[in-house]
Design an enzyme around this catalytic site. Structure first.
Site, PDB file in Angstrom:
ATOM      1  CG  ASP A 106      -2.260   0.831   0.962  1.00  0.00           C
ATOM      2  OD1 ASP A 106      -2.167   2.118   0.916  1.00  0.00           O
ATOM      3  OD2 ASP A 106      -3.312   0.275   1.158  1.00  0.00           O
ATOM      4  CE1 TYR A 123     -13.734   3.668  -9.171  1.00  0.00           C
ATOM      5  CE2 TYR A 123     -15.956   3.604  -9.316  1.00  0.00           C
ATOM      6  CZ  TYR A 123     -14.949   3.147  -8.612  1.00  0.00           C
ATOM      7  OH  TYR A 123     -15.020   2.330  -7.716  1.00  0.00           O
ATOM      8  CG  PHE A 158     -24.181  -3.197  -6.570  1.00  0.00           C
ATOM      9  CD1 PHE A 158     -23.543  -4.373  -7.157  1.00  0.00           C
ATOM     10  CD2 PHE A 158     -25.130  -2.776  -7.318  1.00  0.00           C
ATOM     11  CE1 PHE A 158     -23.606  -4.850  -8.292  1.00  0.00           C
ATOM     12  CE2 PHE A 158     -25.549  -2.987  -8.464  1.00  0.00           C
ATOM     13  CZ  PHE A 158     -24.751  -3.919  -9.163  1.00  0.00           C
ATOM     14  NE  ARG A 210     -27.164   4.925  -5.899  1.00  0.00           N
ATOM     15  CZ  ARG A 210     -27.770   5.531  -6.818  1.00  0.00           C
ATOM     16  NH1 ARG A 210     -29.036   4.885  -7.053  1.00  0.00           N
ATOM     17  NH2 ARG A 210     -27.705   6.392  -7.184  1.00  0.00           N
TER      18      ARG A 210
HETATM   19  N1  LIG Z   1     -16.231   1.638  -1.222  1.00  0.00           N
HETATM   20  C1  LIG Z   1     -16.980   1.207  -2.176  1.00  0.00           C
HETATM   21  O1  LIG Z   1     -18.428   1.374  -1.960  1.00  0.00           O
HETATM   22  C2  LIG Z   1     -16.694   0.540  -3.318  1.00  0.00           C
HETATM   23  C3  LIG Z   1     -17.732   0.188  -4.241  1.00  0.00           C
HETATM   24  C4  LIG Z   1     -17.247  -0.331  -5.467  1.00  0.00           C
HETATM   25  C5  LIG Z   1     -16.054  -0.874  -5.529  1.00  0.00           C
HETATM   26  N2  LIG Z   1     -14.959  -0.286  -4.804  1.00  0.00           N
HETATM   27  C6  LIG Z   1     -13.755  -0.546  -5.226  1.00  0.00           C
HETATM   28  O2  LIG Z   1     -13.024  -1.330  -4.037  1.00  0.00           O
HETATM   29  C7  LIG Z   1     -11.638  -0.859  -4.052  1.00  0.00           C
HETATM   30  C8  LIG Z   1     -11.330  -0.300  -2.573  1.00  0.00           C
HETATM   31  O3  LIG Z   1     -12.014   0.780  -2.293  1.00  0.00           O
HETATM   32  P1  LIG Z   1     -12.180   1.576  -1.048  1.00  0.00           P
HETATM   33  O4  LIG Z   1     -13.270   2.134  -0.576  1.00  0.00           O
HETATM   34  O5  LIG Z   1     -11.747   0.491   0.076  1.00  0.00           O
HETATM   35  O6  LIG Z   1     -10.725   2.594  -1.085  1.00  0.00           O
HETATM   36  P2  LIG Z   1      -9.651   3.295  -0.340  1.00  0.00           P
HETATM   37  O7  LIG Z   1      -9.165   4.315  -0.913  1.00  0.00           O
HETATM   38  O8  LIG Z   1     -10.249   3.151   1.153  1.00  0.00           O
HETATM   39  O9  LIG Z   1      -8.469   2.006  -0.522  1.00  0.00           O
HETATM   40  C9  LIG Z   1      -7.715   2.025  -1.566  1.00  0.00           C
HETATM   41  C10 LIG Z   1      -6.602   1.425  -1.027  1.00  0.00           C
HETATM   42  O10 LIG Z   1      -5.380   1.305  -2.026  1.00  0.00           O
HETATM   43  C11 LIG Z   1      -4.088   2.170  -1.608  1.00  0.00           C
HETATM   44  N3  LIG Z   1      -3.745   2.834  -3.001  1.00  0.00           N
HETATM   45  C12 LIG Z   1      -4.254   3.620  -3.859  1.00  0.00           C
HETATM   46  N4  LIG Z   1      -3.577   3.614  -4.880  1.00  0.00           N
HETATM   47  C13 LIG Z   1      -2.358   2.992  -4.669  1.00  0.00           C
HETATM   48  C14 LIG Z   1      -1.001   2.712  -5.382  1.00  0.00           C
HETATM   49  N5  LIG Z   1      -0.807   3.306  -6.737  1.00  0.00           N
HETATM   50  N6  LIG Z   1      -0.181   1.846  -4.888  1.00  0.00           N
HETATM   51  C15 LIG Z   1      -0.414   1.253  -3.639  1.00  0.00           C
HETATM   52  N7  LIG Z   1      -1.574   1.267  -2.830  1.00  0.00           N
HETATM   53  C16 LIG Z   1      -2.470   2.269  -3.392  1.00  0.00           C
HETATM   54  C17 LIG Z   1      -4.893   3.496  -0.612  1.00  0.00           C
HETATM   55  O11 LIG Z   1      -3.662   3.621   0.032  1.00  0.00           O
HETATM   56  C18 LIG Z   1      -5.791   2.711  -0.056  1.00  0.00           C
HETATM   57  O12 LIG Z   1      -5.211   2.122   1.122  1.00  0.00           O
HETATM   58  C19 LIG Z   1     -11.310   0.129  -4.936  1.00  0.00           C
HETATM   59  O13 LIG Z   1     -10.795  -0.567  -6.019  1.00  0.00           O
HETATM   60  C20 LIG Z   1     -12.679   0.546  -5.426  1.00  0.00           C
HETATM   61  O14 LIG Z   1     -12.814   1.226  -6.974  1.00  0.00           O
HETATM   62  C21 LIG Z   1     -15.324   0.470  -3.670  1.00  0.00           C
END
Ligand SMILES: NC(=O)c1ccc[n+]([C@@H]2O[C@H](COP(=O)([O-])OP(=O)(O)OC[C@H]3O[C@@H](n4cnc5c(N)ncnc54)[C@H](O)[C@@H]3O)[C@@H](O)[C@H]2O)c1
Length: 325
Positions: free
Chosen positions: A30, A143, A171, A221
């Protein structure tokens, strides 16, 4: 060893917690750009943590040479729809180009099994509800485009190199783990915003649009508990050898409107939570509800937590972490 890329983030942290409870061997990569080192500290886990970029080939080599890596779970992304409309290049770079370089680098080290965090945003404006995986994928923002492109690349790697992967299309991720929770800056997700209002950190919440074709006029949602997302990842991990290359929805098939979520939060927290009505936001579909039939059939997965439980867990976490991590 399971490598969790983005394991210090919200969903990644909940999956690391679940994997540790399931006694799996885990390490985290990370860059802490949006994630929190404290998320890993609260798990009090003695796991290897590699601080760096997901596509850093030297770092990947170091991890590959230090552990017998079986699977890479890939959560790292930028995930703000509005921001992606303003900065498409950054979203393509971070979400697609880096993912491609990352998969290529792991393949060079013989790792060819991936679980990818995808999203309902790959579908775009829904034509039918509930949304099945056969629904056309026509994302309406950078996105969604960048996430769908990663899925295509994984499909091509399957065809050409036999790479096995599952893209899990979440979702609305919500709720909290036992020790980890949601701490995004800026916070854009509905339930944390409602709970910030419940906690008195905001004086009111804005409801965007009250004239949608839903049962009470507000957007509908599908909220899925992060613990259920973890169980989806665990099931995908166990079935990865059989699956080949799949995209699977993780949702509850239950839609809740914004007003219903606020009402449930009032019941759970016992707080007033004042809300005001505002205009629709461009690009918000009226309804987003998953079909989870494919995940039920292929993964034997079913969500176990309802909205009340989701909010209760998120509220517990918020009360234990009033300032976030
Ligand atoms: N939260 C939601 O409702 C949701 C819904 C659909 C999909 N997603 C997908 O789930 C995943 C996680 O979402 P989240 O809400 O936990 O996001 P988040 O931002 O909390 O987590 C992302 C993590 O990735 C790390 N990161 C980002 N870019 C990086 C890089 N270049 N190198 C290394 N680490 C990196 C960040 O520091 C963070 O710890 C994402 O891929 C997002 O698209 C989330």
């Amino acid at each position: 060893m399971i490598v969790v890329v983005g394991g210090a983030g919200y969903v990644g942290g909940a999956v690391v917690e679940g994997l540790l409870q399931a006694e799996r061997e885990v390490c985290v990569i990370d860059d802490f750009s949006t994630g929190h080192p404290e998320a890993l500290k609260v798990l009090s886990a003695d796991i290897p943590i590699y601080r760096g970029d997901m596509a850093d080939t030297e770092l990947i080599q170091q991890v590959a040479e230090s552990h017998e890596v079986e699977v890479v779970m890939h959560f790292a992304a930028l995930a703000l729809v509005g921001e992606s409309m303003e900065q498409p290049a950054r979203y393509w770079e971070q979400n697609f180009i880096k993912s491609k370089h990352m998969f290529d680098a792991w393949l060079e080290h013989g790792v060819d099994q991936f679980i990818f965090s995808s999203t309902a945003a790959t579908y775009g404006e829904p034509k039918t509800i509930p949304i099945t995986e056969a629904h056309p994928t026509e994302p309406v923002n950078p996105y969604g485009h960048s996430k769908r492109a990663v899925e295509w690349y994984l499909e091509d790697l399957h065809e050409t190199h036999g790479v096995q992967s599952v893209a899990l299309r979440y979702f609305n991720a919500a709720g909290a783990g036992d020790r980890v929770g949601e701490d995004h800056t800026p916070e854009t997700h509905l339930i944390p915003l409602i709970l910030e209002t419940a906690a008195g950190e905001r004086d009111h919440l804005e409801i965007y649009g009250t004239d949608y074709e839903t049962r009470d006029g507000t957007c509908l949602r599908d909220f899925v508990h992060v613990k259920d997302l973890f169980r989806g990842h665990l099931a995908a991990l166990e079935k990865l050898d059989e699956l080949g290359c799949e995209q699977l929805n993780l949702g509850t098939e239950t839609g809740n409107t914004v007003r219903e979520v606020i009402e449930t939060a009032r019941d759970v927290t016992g707080r007033e939570i004042s809300a005001s009505e505002a205009d629709r936001r461009p690009g918000d579909p009226a309804r987003l509800v998953a079909s989870n039939k494919k995940a039920r059939e292929m993964l034997n997965w079913q969500p176990r937590h309802d909205l009340e439980q989701i909010i209760a867990d998120a509220w517990r976490w918020k009360q234990n972490h009033p300032q976030g991590y």
